[in-house]
Motif scaffolding. Structure first.
Motif, PDB file in Angstrom:
ATOM      1  N   GLY B 228       3.420  26.986  30.942  1.00 38.61           N
ATOM      2  CA  GLY B 228       3.715  28.150  31.720  1.00 38.61           C
ATOM      3  C   GLY B 228       2.737  28.579  32.760  1.00 38.61           C
ATOM      4  N   LEU B 229       1.449  28.404  32.374  1.00 38.70           N
ATOM      5  CA  LEU B 229       0.396  28.994  33.221  1.00 38.70           C
ATOM      6  C   LEU B 229       0.079  28.056  34.475  1.00 38.70           C
ATOM      7  N   GLU B 230       0.507  26.743  33.966  1.00 37.02           N
ATOM      8  CA  GLU B 230       0.141  25.481  35.270  1.00 37.02           C
ATOM      9  C   GLU B 230       1.411  25.668  36.069  1.00 37.02           C
ATOM     10  N   MET B 231       2.572  26.126  35.641  1.00 34.69           N
ATOM     11  CA  MET B 231       3.960  26.359  36.297  1.00 34.69           C
ATOM     12  C   MET B 231       3.670  27.501  37.426  1.00 34.69           C
ATOM     13  N   LEU B 232       3.064  28.425  36.742  1.00 36.61           N
ATOM     14  CA  LEU B 232       2.825  29.780  37.417  1.00 36.61           C
ATOM     15  C   LEU B 232       1.993  29.534  38.834  1.00 36.61           C
ATOM     16  N   GLY B 233       0.738  28.682  38.467  1.00 37.43           N
ATOM     17  CA  GLY B 233      -0.063  28.105  39.330  1.00 37.43           C
ATOM     18  C   GLY B 233       0.597  27.574  40.728  1.00 37.43           C
ATOM     19  N   GLU B 234       1.455  26.270  40.076  1.00 39.41           N
ATOM     20  CA  GLU B 234       2.018  25.527  41.163  1.00 39.41           C
ATOM     21  C   GLU B 234       2.933  26.387  42.047  1.00 39.41           C
ATOM     22  N   ARG B 235       3.485  27.653  41.511  1.00 40.38           N
ATOM     23  CA  ARG B 235       4.162  28.449  42.611  1.00 40.38           C
ATOM     24  C   ARG B 235       3.555  29.525  43.309  1.00 40.38           C
ATOM     25  N   GLY B 236       2.053  29.430  42.875  1.00 45.29           N
ATOM     26  CA  GLY B 236       1.289  30.639  43.772  1.00 45.29           C
ATOM     27  C   GLY B 236       1.451  32.120  43.124  1.00 45.29           C
ATOM     28  N   ILE B 237       1.981  32.182  41.703  1.00 44.48           N
ATOM     29  CA  ILE B 237       1.638  33.306  41.272  1.00 44.48           C
ATOM     30  C   ILE B 237       0.369  33.499  40.332  1.00 44.48           C
ATOM     31  N   LEU B 238      -0.017  34.590  40.748  1.00 45.66           N
ATOM     32  CA  LEU B 238      -1.560  34.937  40.247  1.00 45.66           C
ATOM     33  C   LEU B 238      -1.300  35.211  38.685  1.00 45.66           C
ATOM     34  N   CYS B 239      -2.214  34.671  37.912  1.00 45.89           N
ATOM     35  CA  CYS B 239      -1.795  34.765  36.417  1.00 45.89           C
ATOM     36  C   CYS B 239      -3.280  35.137  35.770  1.00 45.89           C
ATOM     37  N   LYS B 240      -3.264  36.237  34.947  1.00 46.70           N
ATOM     38  CA  LYS B 240      -4.407  36.602  34.079  1.00 46.70           C
ATOM     39  C   LYS B 240      -4.097  36.164  32.887  1.00 46.70           C
ATOM     40  N   VAL B 241      -5.092  35.845  32.108  1.00 49.26           N
ATOM     41  CA  VAL B 241      -5.156  35.454  30.683  1.00 49.26           C
ATOM     42  C   VAL B 241      -5.724  36.750  29.686  1.00 49.26           C
ATOM     43  N   ASN B 242      -4.850  37.106  28.839  1.00 46.92           N
ATOM     44  CA  ASN B 242      -5.416  37.864  27.806  1.00 46.92           C
ATOM     45  C   ASN B 242      -5.724  37.416  26.543  1.00 46.92           C
ATOM     46  N   SER B 243      -6.849  37.917  25.972  1.00 49.35           N
ATOM     47  CA  SER B 243      -7.061  37.283  24.668  1.00 49.35           C
ATOM     48  C   SER B 243      -7.613  38.101  23.690  1.00 49.35           C
ATOM     49  N   VAL B 244      -7.143  38.090  22.382  1.00 45.14           N
ATOM     50  CA  VAL B 244      -7.820  39.107  21.295  1.00 45.14           C
ATOM     51  C   VAL B 244      -8.811  38.483  20.691  1.00 45.14           C
ATOM     52  N   MET B 245      -9.909  39.056  20.634  1.00 43.65           N
ATOM     53  CA  MET B 245     -11.005  38.625  19.934  1.00 43.65           C
ATOM     54  C   MET B 245     -10.912  38.973  18.403  1.00 43.65           C
ATOM     55  N   ILE B 246     -10.814  38.111  17.534  1.00 45.55           N
ATOM     56  CA  ILE B 246     -10.462  38.302  16.197  1.00 45.55           C
ATOM     57  C   ILE B 246     -11.835  37.660  15.456  1.00 45.55           C
ATOM     58  N   PRO B 247     -12.872  38.489  15.005  1.00 42.58           N
ATOM     59  CA  PRO B 247     -13.886  38.069  14.334  1.00 42.58           C
ATOM     60  C   PRO B 247     -13.542  37.002  13.414  1.00 42.58           C
ATOM     61  N   GLN B 248     -14.366  35.820  13.242  1.00 43.66           N
ATOM     62  CA  GLN B 248     -14.273  34.818  12.190  1.00 43.66           C
ATOM     63  C   GLN B 248     -12.943  33.932  12.345  1.00 43.66           C
ATOM     64  N   ILE B 249     -12.075  34.433  13.245  1.00 48.88           N
ATOM     65  CA  ILE B 249     -10.899  33.433  13.385  1.00 48.88           C
ATOM     66  C   ILE B 249     -10.924  32.648  14.692  1.00 48.88           C
ATOM     67  N   ASN B 250     -10.905  33.487  15.817  1.00 55.26           N
ATOM     68  CA  ASN B 250     -11.234  32.782  17.149  1.00 55.26           C
ATOM     69  C   ASN B 250     -12.130  33.272  18.019  1.00 55.26           C
ATOM     70  N   ASP B 251     -13.143  34.075  17.433  1.00 57.76           N
ATOM     71  CA  ASP B 251     -14.208  34.316  18.393  1.00 57.76           C
ATOM     72  C   ASP B 251     -14.926  33.261  19.216  1.00 57.76           C
ATOM     73  N   HIS B 252     -15.368  32.522  18.378  1.00 57.74           N
ATOM     74  CA  HIS B 252     -16.147  31.317  19.036  1.00 57.74           C
ATOM     75  C   HIS B 252     -15.039  30.344  19.747  1.00 57.74           C
ATOM     76  N   HIS B 253     -13.849  30.460  19.178  1.00 58.36           N
ATOM     77  CA  HIS B 253     -12.837  29.182  20.033  1.00 58.36           C
ATOM     78  C   HIS B 253     -12.377  29.926  21.174  1.00 58.36           C
ATOM     79  N   LEU B 254     -12.709  31.126  21.540  1.00 60.30           N
ATOM     80  CA  LEU B 254     -12.317  31.871  22.809  1.00 60.30           C
ATOM     81  C   LEU B 254     -13.055  31.154  23.783  1.00 60.30           C
ATOM     82  N   VAL B 255     -14.237  30.514  23.669  1.00 64.33           N
ATOM     83  CA  VAL B 255     -14.888  30.174  24.771  1.00 64.33           C
ATOM     84  C   VAL B 255     -14.244  28.652  25.102  1.00 64.33           C
TER      85      VAL B 255
END
Lengths: 74, 519
Positions: B228-255
């Motif tokens: 979906g993110l790629e498709m938005l870019g192809e059509r020139g729609i600005l896309c922001k990504v939100n991520s929830v930082m969950i310690p010990q689950i995805n904190d390192h992975h968010l990089v």
């Protein structure tokens, strides 16, 4: 047996309503209800009952045992 | 976790600071140099490296531009209650008027009611430039209600920008409708690209008429989000990504997530702290999953900063929030009140008001430049954080005792940089300060060296000094950046002269609780 929605648990999110292949679900008194005569347990349409699979609150769409089992049309 | 995430040197040191000085009012003639891939100013004061087309889209968008959020307001309409995935940080049964967090609304609206509300708010709050649909479920799990609302609003109030926030599961199916509805901004919440991690965050998804669980569910979700993110870019729609930082689950992975979304054209990345207080009844809340501290969040945001701008001013607002960020006025616009209001949509009045706002912004940018000029040639290793009590417009214009939150800025000789905000309990209730509240406020800004206020009482003042936080009220009603630079200069002088010793401060807690609607 048709499915029923436990009214006290329904958050009225409407996730189930458009998914029902039998148009058996409608809004009533702040929640959603299934019209038992129309419910086919999704047999013949989908692998699993859509209201159960889509409902975000587990244990809210349940079998209504007071009705006889649904007989799929041969 | 500091050692693991690492702390990358700021990619935008003095150079980017120079770019920030481009006056906001002169955007039209700005050159564009899109090929540097450096968009760090997108959420800041000026156009920077952003192509003019993108800058035009974001400059008045409070959720996309850190600077704009002082001047412009947004509203959400809660027309989309159904959701197609379950997240462990979301409890959809909970609904409380005194709480402010995503997924929470006081009343659900029909598209027709939503349009009436939009017109009522836009007529009352002329700085309202953005309408978003962000749930409380997923807008694209409720496509009919969502797109009908957008179509009605586009007809009735053509100057309002439309945006949409989604979990991305149904996004690829609705791209063409998004383009047709003239939606300019889309936010996708992406918490993982690794299904093993995703399985710990999402118990199930509902996709193609089937409920999927575990790793299968997370794999489908991650694939659909990135597609979906790629498709938005192809059509020139600005896309922001939100991520929830969950310690010990995805904190390192968010990089890793940051790299993945950057390479697919995301324009802004917003890493938010998990909200997991047990009373919200979420799976994470009940399992005792902890939320990150202010320092952990900042380390992660800094580690991700670089070619993609990091959003740091997010207030994690309700799905029916109204007004400036951090100043929820939704209580004034319940559907009962909106139906009674005499609504006249006046484009000219709105335009005139917004022109005045633009003048104010230009003045602020000039003030910022003046403040920065003082640092020419001066270098120091010292970097510190300060908290500012503000009601908006980029001014130090809030009483310490009335502040519902503090804006946090990082000061160094290369400039003044906004790094976040800290929500606190209001200290002063009915004219009296409450001592337990003061200790929670101090916990919330314990990593700061100073707090800038328009006014402060004697008691909190002496307590702050005892804690080691300097209360600063001599810049009342002046511009934040300019004042902070001036104070920082005097701080460095005092350190140099031996009058004070520079010491590192501790960590701060992120306040999870209520941001009560503005009284």
């Amino acid at each position: 047996m048709p499915f029923k929605i436990i009214a006290s648990q329904c958050t009225s999110c409407s996730a189930c309503e458009p998914l029902c292949p039998n148009v058996a679900i409608s809004e009533k008194a702040g929640g959603f209800v299934i019209e038992p005569a129309k419910c086919t347990e999704c047999i013949g349409y989908f692998e699993e009952p859509q209201c159960v699979a889509a409902c975000p609150v587990d244990g809210t769409c349940v079998i209504d045992t007071s009705w006889p089992p649904y007989q799929a049309q041969a | 976790m500091n050692a693991v995430v690492g702390r990358r040197e700021y990619a935008d040191g003095p150079v980017a600071t120079g770019k920030m000085m481009q006056p906001a009012a002169e955007h039209k003639g700005c050159r564009t140099s899109a090929n540097t891939g450096h968009a760090s100013c997108g959420s800041r004061a000026g156009q920077g490296d952003l192509p003019t087309g993108i800058w035009e889209k974001v400059k008045n968008h409070p959720c996309y531009s850190e600077e704009a959020h002082h001047h412009y307001a947004r509203m959400h309409v809660a027309v989309a209650p159904a959701c197609n995935i379950q997240c462990n940080y979301c409890n959809r049964k909970y609904d409380c008027a005194n709480e402010s967090r995503p997924g929470v609304v006081s009343e659900k609206l029909t598209p027709e009611q939503a349009v009436r509300k939009v017109l009522a708010v836009a007529s009352t709050i002329p700085q309202m430039t953005v309408l978003g649909i962000a749930g409380p479920g997923d807008p694209l799990a409720n496509p009919e209600k969502t797109f009908r609302t957008f179509d009605l609003v586009a007809k009735a109030a053509p100057d309002i920008k439309l945006c949409l926030s989604t979990n991305g599961l149904a996004l690829p199916d609705h791209i063409d409708t998004i383009v047709k509805s003239r939606i300019e901004h889309v936010t996708i919440t992406i918490n993982m690209i690794d299904p093993e991690i995703g399985a710990k965050i999402y118990p199930w998804i509902f996709f193609n008429h089937k409920r999927y669980t575990g790793i299968d569910a997370a794999r489908i979700l991650a694939d659909r989000q990135l597609q979906g993110l790629e498709m938005l870019g192809e059509r020139g729609i600005l896309c922001k990504v939100n991520s929830v930082m969950i310690p010990q689950i995805n904190d390192h992975h968010l990089v890793e997530v940051n790299k993945a979304v950057k390479s697919r054209g995301a324009f802004l990345h917003n890493i938010m702290p998990l909200i997991s207080a047990p009373q919200y009844g979420t799976v994470f809340g009940l399992n005792g999953q902890r939320c990150p501290t202010a320092q952990q969040l900042k380390v992660l945001q800094d580690a991700c900063e670089g070619e993609i701008a990091m959003m740091r001013h997010c207030r994690q607002c309700r799905a029916d929030a109204v007004g400036l960020l951090g100043e929820d006025r939704s209580a004034e616009f319940t559907i009962g009140q909106v139906m009674k209001m005499d609504v006249k949509y006046d484009l000219e009045m709105r335009k005139a008001y917004q022109d005045r706002v633009e003048d104010e912004r230009a003045a602020k940018v000039t003030a910022y430049q003046d403040g920065l000029a003082k640092f020419t040639g001066e270098m120091s290793e010292i970097t510190l954080l300060v908290a500012v009590a503000t009601k908006g417009s980029g001014l130090i214009n809030e009483h310490f005792g009335h502040a519902k939150e503090f804006q946090v800025y990082e000061l160094s000789t290369s400039g003044v940089k906004f790094v976040g905000h800290r929500r606190v309990d209001v200290y002063c209730q009915d004219g009296h300060g409450e001592e337990d509240r003061l200790s929670t406020i101090i916990r919330g800004i314990d990593d700061c060296h100073a707090v800038f206020v328009a006014k402060i009482g004697g008691c909190p003042k002496s307590n702050l000094i005892k804690t080691g936080i300097e209360p600063v009220d001599q810049y009342a009603h002046e511009y934040i950046e300019k004042s902070a630079s001036a104070w920082f200069r005097s701080y460095l002088d005092r350190v140099k002269s031996g009058e004070i010793q520079h010491a590192k401060r501790g960590d701060a807690a992120i306040r999870q609780g209520a941001l009560i609607s503005a009284a």
